[in-house]
Write a protein that holds these residues in place. Sequence first.
Motif, PDB file in Angstrom:
ATOM      1  N   ALA A  11       0.839  -1.202   0.000  1.00  0.00           N
ATOM      2  CA  ALA A  11       0.000   0.000   0.000  1.00  0.00           C
ATOM      3  C   ALA A  11       0.873   1.251   0.000  1.00  0.00           C
ATOM      4  O   ALA A  11       0.520   2.276  -0.578  1.00  0.00           O
ATOM      5  N   PHE A  69      -6.931  -2.263  -3.255  1.00  0.00           N
ATOM      6  CA  PHE A  69      -7.281  -2.131  -1.841  1.00  0.00           C
ATOM      7  C   PHE A  69      -8.731  -1.667  -1.656  1.00  0.00           C
ATOM      8  O   PHE A  69      -9.374  -2.016  -0.674  1.00  0.00           O
ATOM      9  N   LEU A 123      -4.531  -1.431  13.547  1.00  0.00           N
ATOM     10  CA  LEU A 123      -4.192  -0.525  14.647  1.00  0.00           C
ATOM     11  C   LEU A 123      -5.449   0.025  15.300  1.00  0.00           C
ATOM     12  O   LEU A 123      -5.410   0.511  16.413  1.00  0.00           O
ATOM     13  N   VAL A 150       0.649 -13.949   7.609  1.00  0.00           N
ATOM     14  CA  VAL A 150      -0.505 -13.251   8.182  1.00  0.00           C
ATOM     15  C   VAL A 150      -1.689 -14.174   8.471  1.00  0.00           C
ATOM     16  O   VAL A 150      -2.287 -14.110   9.544  1.00  0.00           O
ATOM     17  N   LEU A 170       2.817  -3.423  16.215  1.00  0.00           N
ATOM     18  CA  LEU A 170       1.833  -2.738  17.044  1.00  0.00           C
ATOM     19  C   LEU A 170       0.421  -3.269  16.853  1.00  0.00           C
ATOM     20  O   LEU A 170      -0.346  -3.352  17.801  1.00  0.00           O
ATOM     21  N   ALA A 171       0.076  -3.631  15.615  1.00  0.00           N
ATOM     22  CA  ALA A 171      -1.281  -4.119  15.363  1.00  0.00           C
ATOM     23  C   ALA A 171      -1.487  -5.483  16.017  1.00  0.00           C
ATOM     24  O   ALA A 171      -2.538  -5.753  16.604  1.00  0.00           O
ATOM     25  N   LEU A 216       3.333   4.652  16.059  1.00  0.00           N
ATOM     26  CA  LEU A 216       2.023   4.453  15.441  1.00  0.00           C
ATOM     27  C   LEU A 216       1.984   5.057  14.043  1.00  0.00           C
ATOM     28  O   LEU A 216       1.394   4.500  13.129  1.00  0.00           O
ATOM     29  N   ALA A 222       4.404   5.257  12.012  1.00  0.00           N
ATOM     30  CA  ALA A 222       5.255   4.519  11.079  1.00  0.00           C
ATOM     31  C   ALA A 222       4.706   3.131  10.775  1.00  0.00           C
ATOM     32  O   ALA A 222       5.119   2.506   9.811  1.00  0.00           O
ATOM     33  N   ALA A 223       3.780   2.640  11.589  1.00  0.00           N
ATOM     34  CA  ALA A 223       3.274   1.280  11.387  1.00  0.00           C
ATOM     35  C   ALA A 223       2.484   1.217  10.089  1.00  0.00           C
ATOM     36  O   ALA A 223       1.562   2.002   9.890  1.00  0.00           O
ATOM     37  N   PRO A 224       2.849   0.301   9.185  1.00  0.00           N
ATOM     38  CA  PRO A 224       2.154   0.256   7.900  1.00  0.00           C
ATOM     39  C   PRO A 224       0.695  -0.168   8.042  1.00  0.00           C
ATOM     40  O   PRO A 224       0.369  -1.010   8.874  1.00  0.00           O
ATOM     41  N   VAL A 225      -0.172   0.445   7.263  1.00  0.00           N
ATOM     42  CA  VAL A 225      -1.572   0.037   7.234  1.00  0.00           C
ATOM     43  C   VAL A 225      -1.956  -0.281   5.790  1.00  0.00           C
ATOM     44  O   VAL A 225      -1.354   0.233   4.850  1.00  0.00           O
ATOM     45  N   ALA A 226      -2.964  -1.128   5.628  1.00  0.00           N
ATOM     46  CA  ALA A 226      -3.343  -1.590   4.290  1.00  0.00           C
ATOM     47  C   ALA A 226      -4.250  -0.574   3.615  1.00  0.00           C
ATOM     48  O   ALA A 226      -5.393  -0.868   3.275  1.00  0.00           O
ATOM     49  N   ASP A 227      -3.741   0.633   3.416  1.00  0.00           N
ATOM     50  CA  ASP A 227      -4.532   1.675   2.785  1.00  0.00           C
ATOM     51  C   ASP A 227      -3.606   2.615   2.015  1.00  0.00           C
ATOM     52  O   ASP A 227      -2.892   3.423   2.611  1.00  0.00           O
ATOM     53  N   PRO A 228      -3.606   2.475   0.687  1.00  0.00           N
ATOM     54  CA  PRO A 228      -2.671   3.279  -0.120  1.00  0.00           C
ATOM     55  C   PRO A 228      -2.850   4.782   0.077  1.00  0.00           C
ATOM     56  O   PRO A 228      -1.873   5.534   0.021  1.00  0.00           O
ATOM     57  N   MET A 262      -1.120   5.738   3.311  1.00  0.00           N
ATOM     58  CA  MET A 262       0.328   5.591   3.201  1.00  0.00           C
ATOM     59  C   MET A 262       0.927   6.701   2.338  1.00  0.00           C
ATOM     60  O   MET A 262       2.004   7.211   2.622  1.00  0.00           O
ATOM     61  N   ARG A 263       0.223   7.093   1.285  1.00  0.00           N
ATOM     62  CA  ARG A 263       0.740   8.164   0.429  1.00  0.00           C
ATOM     63  C   ARG A 263       0.676   9.519   1.130  1.00  0.00           C
ATOM     64  O   ARG A 263       1.562  10.349   0.969  1.00  0.00           O
ATOM     65  N   ARG A 295       3.621   9.729   3.365  1.00  0.00           N
ATOM     66  CA  ARG A 295       4.885   9.998   2.678  1.00  0.00           C
ATOM     67  C   ARG A 295       5.016  11.493   2.403  1.00  0.00           C
ATOM     68  O   ARG A 295       6.073  12.075   2.623  1.00  0.00           O
ATOM     69  N   ARG A 345       5.950  13.228   5.532  1.00  0.00           N
ATOM     70  CA  ARG A 345       7.373  13.034   5.877  1.00  0.00           C
ATOM     71  C   ARG A 345       8.256  13.911   4.997  1.00  0.00           C
ATOM     72  O   ARG A 345       9.214  14.522   5.468  1.00  0.00           O
TER      73      ARG A 345
END
Lengths: 336, 290
Positions: free
Chosen positions: A222, A246, A264, B198, B226-227, B266, B268-274, B277-278, B281, B284
């Motif tokens: 993702a 997704f 999370l 997973v 964390l998840a 929290l 930085a923890a990757p989540v399944a949502d583009p 996440m974008r 970025r 950052r």
Amino acid sequence: MDDIPILEVRDLRTHVTSDRGTVRAVDGVSFSVARGRTVGIVGESGCGKTMTALSVMGLLPKPQARVVGGEILFDGRDLTTLSPRELQEIRGRDIAMIFQDPMTSLNPTLTVGTQIMETLRRHEGLSRAQARSRATDLLAEVGITDPARRLDDYPFQFSGGMRQRVMIAIAISCNPKLLVADEPTTALDVTVQARILDLLHDLRDQHDMGLVLITHDMGVVADIADDTVVMYAGQIVEQADVHELFAHPEHPYTRALLGAMPSLQGDGGRDGRLAAIPGMPPSLVDPPVGCRFAARCAYADRSDGCAQGDNELRELRPGHRVRTAHPVSALTGVAS
Amino acid sequence: MSTPGTAPAGGATPLLQVTDLTKHFGGRRRRGRGAEEAVKAVDGVSLTVGRGETLGLVGESGSGKSTTGYCILRLLDASSGTIHFEGQDITHLTGSRLRGLRRRMQVIFQDPLASHNPRMSVGDIIAEPLVVHGIGDAAGRAAEARRLLDLVGLPSSAMERRPHEFSGGQCQRISIARALALKPSLIICDEPVSALDVSVQAQVLNLLKDLQDELGLAYLFIAHDLAVVRSISDRIAVMQGGRIVEAGPADQVYDSPQHEYTRRLLAAAPVADPTVMRRRRLERQAAVAR
């Protein structure tokens, strides 16, 4: 953006010999990568994602593993027909690869400077002094501070994240057109992972590379992928643009994989239960005819014989391909 | 000793109470070279685990979370501080009393295959703690091993097979069965699902929850993800640099993190949502540009 793919894999088949018979590790995989784009290949252990990457790189463990079918077109040339010597010329210069564990990929007895300069002198024919100066620039480019001094350090003097930066510096040293990254952040802490993915993303743009990123982590896909390939039991089961995948996962496996991830946000936390996928992937020595996910699929077991039937990858919507008789949208009645 | 504020409400003694634990490595004075600086792997950790409860201990590599677990297990000796378990000070236990502790406190490690002797059958692996502690006869132990296999969802046909014949998830079920053999009240789980896929990870987490409900077990669940930690923990402690920087109920720590480090983890923890996440970025990149 360049629309002509730098890499085009067509119907790749890779077999591995084991005591239990021939494992059909990669069984008809096709995808392409354009320069400036990132393809994320995601799947669980044994799905064939690493074997796909090693096939592209010509780095399959010989003699047990070999490409038995298909084409790997890189910049118009079929890599499967090249001699080991010709392949060696391309590897490292035009195609580079980074692996999960930078400690085992780096030679512990040589300074990182020596290891970066080795590639430059081999492929670019630079003199010692030129190579050293270029190596300093490369370390700076991958975000290592005080690069001139750090060239003389050994791998153990770097942290895990910094070692991966060194590997990336070596990988991009000859301006490759394609970078293959196999689980590049799996061994790293999350805060470091985010920075390494940022670096790969930026370098892809600056060097106009195609990037193939292999991972088991949907979160990493993702983050960085433009196009996604979901693999299961040696085959591609779903292929789509990352936002499309997704937002509208169509293969029951993709959906189950996303559902099995703890979130999370809590999923009910301690009192909730995760949606585990029952069972295990099938053996690839003698894979099931028809759908390979049927035995674990929540939507199989229907009287329509979907498990045994013809199960080709088909285009459900433009750019969105899926290998199932029961796409999720058809079952839930949600038209897109 | 009592530490106000760390004991559960109602005044009941917690199952495990760790007070001001430190573990230093090195730091010995060596002739002619002066004192070397000690690594403070654990630097003043206090925590409690109640009966039947899960405390998640989360942190990045080098935070001291595993070392804390090993000190509690008494696989390492604490440099200072105290560890009370089931009302007893176990900080300096030795000999038979230390062995007695093992019946009440067990461990599951990250690498399920490396934790099993490849030459032993699964039945023998699970029954081994019973042999070590002189419990039952051979037939009774085999029957108990079969019962434990069933409890963790493996067929009794697994008894005669060797660990390498099993997948990672199945090996971890074997580890759990062995840990349960002595009927412990606390299991220290050190990254028990990090090596698993997973889909299998979810199976093992669900199993741990079911066993907890059924047997009233307490877990100290150590992990970097964390998840994963949130999905199993009642309370969570976040470790950084040998210290607990934030602790509280799982919802509170995740939904309104107070410490800057918790917030950074929290984020930085990757989540399944583009889309998320974008956006991160871009944030950052903006932060770097500033």
